[in-house]
Every structure is written in C-alpha cells, then in structure tokens.
Design a protein around this motif. Sequence first.
Motif, PDB file in Angstrom:
ATOM      1  N   MET A   1       0.854  -1.171   0.000  1.00  0.00           N
ATOM      2  CA  MET A   1       0.000   0.000   0.000  1.00  0.00           C
ATOM      3  C   MET A   1       0.904   1.239   0.000  1.00  0.00           C
ATOM      4  O   MET A   1       1.915   1.263   0.680  1.00  0.00           O
ATOM      5  CB  MET A   1      -0.906  -0.020   1.228  1.00  0.00           C
ATOM      6  CG  MET A   1      -1.784   1.158   1.337  1.00  0.00           C
ATOM      7  SD  MET A   1      -3.585   0.972   1.297  1.00  0.00           S
ATOM      8  CE  MET A   1      -4.020  -0.700   1.387  1.00  0.00           C
ATOM      9  N   ALA A   2       0.497   2.223  -0.778  1.00  0.00           N
ATOM     10  CA  ALA A   2       1.253   3.470  -0.860  1.00  0.00           C
ATOM     11  C   ALA A   2       0.336   4.637  -0.536  1.00  0.00           C
ATOM     12  O   ALA A   2      -0.832   4.642  -0.912  1.00  0.00           O
ATOM     13  CB  ALA A   2       1.847   3.637  -2.258  1.00  0.00           C
ATOM     14  N   LYS A   3       0.882   5.610   0.143  1.00  0.00           N
ATOM     15  CA  LYS A   3       0.156   6.839   0.428  1.00  0.00           C
ATOM     16  C   LYS A   3       0.478   7.813  -0.704  1.00  0.00           C
ATOM     17  O   LYS A   3       1.635   8.164  -0.931  1.00  0.00           O
ATOM     18  CB  LYS A   3       0.593   7.405   1.773  1.00  0.00           C
ATOM     19  CG  LYS A   3      -0.293   8.513   2.285  1.00  0.00           C
ATOM     20  CD  LYS A   3       0.047   8.876   3.723  1.00  0.00           C
ATOM     21  CE  LYS A   3      -0.226   7.792   4.724  1.00  0.00           C
ATOM     22  NZ  LYS A   3      -1.583   7.377   4.947  1.00  0.00           N
ATOM     23  N   ILE A   4      -0.568   8.215  -1.451  1.00  0.00           N
ATOM     24  CA  ILE A   4      -0.425   9.123  -2.586  1.00  0.00           C
ATOM     25  C   ILE A   4      -1.123  10.431  -2.222  1.00  0.00           C
ATOM     26  O   ILE A   4      -2.248  10.415  -1.717  1.00  0.00           O
ATOM     27  CB  ILE A   4      -1.069   8.549  -3.870  1.00  0.00           C
ATOM     28  CG1 ILE A   4      -0.632   7.107  -4.126  1.00  0.00           C
ATOM     29  CG2 ILE A   4      -0.829   9.469  -5.062  1.00  0.00           C
ATOM     30  CD1 ILE A   4       0.739   6.919  -4.664  1.00  0.00           C
ATOM     31  N   THR A   5      -0.469  11.549  -2.508  1.00  0.00           N
ATOM     32  CA  THR A   5      -1.082  12.861  -2.295  1.00  0.00           C
ATOM     33  C   THR A   5      -1.488  13.425  -3.648  1.00  0.00           C
ATOM     34  O   THR A   5      -0.643  13.598  -4.533  1.00  0.00           O
ATOM     35  CB  THR A   5      -0.116  13.827  -1.588  1.00  0.00           C
ATOM     36  OG1 THR A   5       0.244  13.275  -0.320  1.00  0.00           O
ATOM     37  CG2 THR A   5      -0.761  15.196  -1.381  1.00  0.00           C
ATOM     38  N   VAL A  16      -4.348   9.712   0.088  1.00  0.00           N
ATOM     39  CA  VAL A  16      -5.103   8.471  -0.081  1.00  0.00           C
ATOM     40  C   VAL A  16      -4.165   7.273   0.000  1.00  0.00           C
ATOM     41  O   VAL A  16      -3.067   7.299  -0.568  1.00  0.00           O
ATOM     42  CB  VAL A  16      -5.805   8.486  -1.461  1.00  0.00           C
ATOM     43  CG1 VAL A  16      -6.516   7.185  -1.723  1.00  0.00           C
ATOM     44  CG2 VAL A  16      -6.765   9.655  -1.572  1.00  0.00           C
ATOM     45  N   ASP A  17      -4.596   6.232   0.696  1.00  0.00           N
ATOM     46  CA  ASP A  17      -3.884   4.953   0.671  1.00  0.00           C
ATOM     47  C   ASP A  17      -4.377   4.182  -0.546  1.00  0.00           C
ATOM     48  O   ASP A  17      -5.582   3.954  -0.700  1.00  0.00           O
ATOM     49  CB  ASP A  17      -4.161   4.147   1.939  1.00  0.00           C
ATOM     50  CG  ASP A  17      -3.484   4.736   3.161  1.00  0.00           C
ATOM     51  OD1 ASP A  17      -2.346   5.225   3.028  1.00  0.00           O
ATOM     52  OD2 ASP A  17      -4.091   4.724   4.248  1.00  0.00           O
ATOM     53  N   VAL A  18      -3.434   3.794  -1.405  1.00  0.00           N
ATOM     54  CA  VAL A  18      -3.778   3.076  -2.629  1.00  0.00           C
ATOM     55  C   VAL A  18      -3.094   1.715  -2.592  1.00  0.00           C
ATOM     56  O   VAL A  18      -1.887   1.616  -2.358  1.00  0.00           O
ATOM     57  CB  VAL A  18      -3.344   3.879  -3.884  1.00  0.00           C
ATOM     58  CG1 VAL A  18      -3.744   3.133  -5.145  1.00  0.00           C
ATOM     59  CG2 VAL A  18      -3.937   5.281  -3.871  1.00  0.00           C
ATOM     60  N   ALA A  19      -3.868   0.679  -2.838  1.00  0.00           N
ATOM     61  CA  ALA A  19      -3.349  -0.686  -2.782  1.00  0.00           C
ATOM     62  C   ALA A  19      -2.356  -0.956  -3.906  1.00  0.00           C
ATOM     63  O   ALA A  19      -2.516  -0.462  -5.026  1.00  0.00           O
ATOM     64  CB  ALA A  19      -4.509  -1.683  -2.871  1.00  0.00           C
ATOM     65  N   ASP A  20      -1.337  -1.739  -3.580  1.00  0.00           N
ATOM     66  CA  ASP A  20      -0.383  -2.178  -4.588  1.00  0.00           C
ATOM     67  C   ASP A  20      -1.120  -2.873  -5.723  1.00  0.00           C
ATOM     68  O   ASP A  20      -2.088  -3.605  -5.496  1.00  0.00           O
ATOM     69  CB  ASP A  20       0.633  -3.150  -3.987  1.00  0.00           C
ATOM     70  CG  ASP A  20       1.575  -2.483  -2.994  1.00  0.00           C
ATOM     71  OD1 ASP A  20       1.531  -1.250  -2.860  1.00  0.00           O
ATOM     72  OD2 ASP A  20       2.354  -3.214  -2.356  1.00  0.00           O
ATOM     73  N   SER A  92       3.031   0.685  -6.125  1.00  0.00           N
ATOM     74  CA  SER A  92       3.806  -0.295  -5.354  1.00  0.00           C
ATOM     75  C   SER A  92       4.385   0.451  -4.157  1.00  0.00           C
ATOM     76  O   SER A  92       4.265   1.678  -4.056  1.00  0.00           O
ATOM     77  CB  SER A  92       4.931  -0.885  -6.209  1.00  0.00           C
ATOM     78  OG  SER A  92       5.882   0.119  -6.507  1.00  0.00           O
ATOM     79  N   ALA A  93       5.041  -0.267  -3.278  1.00  0.00           N
ATOM     80  CA  ALA A  93       5.639   0.357  -2.097  1.00  0.00           C
ATOM     81  C   ALA A  93       6.625   1.458  -2.484  1.00  0.00           C
ATOM     82  O   ALA A  93       6.801   2.425  -1.742  1.00  0.00           O
ATOM     83  CB  ALA A  93       6.334  -0.705  -1.243  1.00  0.00           C
ATOM     84  N   GLU A  94       7.242   1.336  -3.646  1.00  0.00           N
ATOM     85  CA  GLU A  94       8.206   2.340  -4.105  1.00  0.00           C
ATOM     86  C   GLU A  94       7.552   3.700  -4.358  1.00  0.00           C
ATOM     87  O   GLU A  94       8.227   4.717  -4.398  1.00  0.00           O
ATOM     88  CB  GLU A  94       8.923   1.884  -5.379  1.00  0.00           C
ATOM     89  CG  GLU A  94       9.909   0.757  -5.164  1.00  0.00           C
ATOM     90  CD  GLU A  94       9.232  -0.603  -5.029  1.00  0.00           C
ATOM     91  OE1 GLU A  94       8.151  -0.818  -5.616  1.00  0.00           O
ATOM     92  OE2 GLU A  94       9.791  -1.444  -4.296  1.00  0.00           O
TER      93      GLU A  94
END
Length: 107
Positions: A1-5, A16-20, A92-94
Amino acid sequence: MAKITYIEHNGTEHVVDVADGLTVMEGARDNNVPGIEADCGGACACSTCHVYVHPDWFAKLPAIDPMEEDMLEFAFQPDPERSRLTCQLKVSAELDGLVVQMPERQI
C-alpha cells in the motif's frame, strides 16, 4: 500500500492509501478525488488522467512509453518535465509518498 497525495488545481490536498497493483488513476477514482476524469478507464486512450508529478518524484517513476507520450500531446498544458498519465503509473511500495497535482482542467 502506498500513500499518494493528490493536489487539486486549487490547492486542495487528498492523501489516499492506494493498494499495490492498482494505478494512481484508480486510486483517485476509487476515492472520489476530483480532477482526474479517466474517461477511457485506464486504457491510455485519452489524456483525462493527466497530472504534474512533483519534481522530487518524476525521475523515480518508470520511463514514459511511446503510447503514453503520444497521449500526453493531447493533455491540457503538458509539461515535458513533469506530466504523466496516472493510468500508466502502477502503485507499489516504491511509490509511497508520491505527490501529483492536477492541471486546471482535463481535455
């Protein structure tokens, strides 16, 4: 999960938390983030998910393929140094911490 702004053109931020495995576009769509229309549903057949990637992140993203490059020509005020189509950015986590800003409008 990645946090995207996601930053709207007016400056409003949506973190927002977006799933891998999803795309940055799907993260916006699934969380009702305004400013990313995604008319083609992620098929890279339009430019309505165009964003400006924060300069700290642009070089960390996968290279733009020719199809995305062609579609970016139709985007509203594309910036060759920062523009990407969110449908082409797989989460992705990256990508944790990625910051994108929406243009004034989508075409």
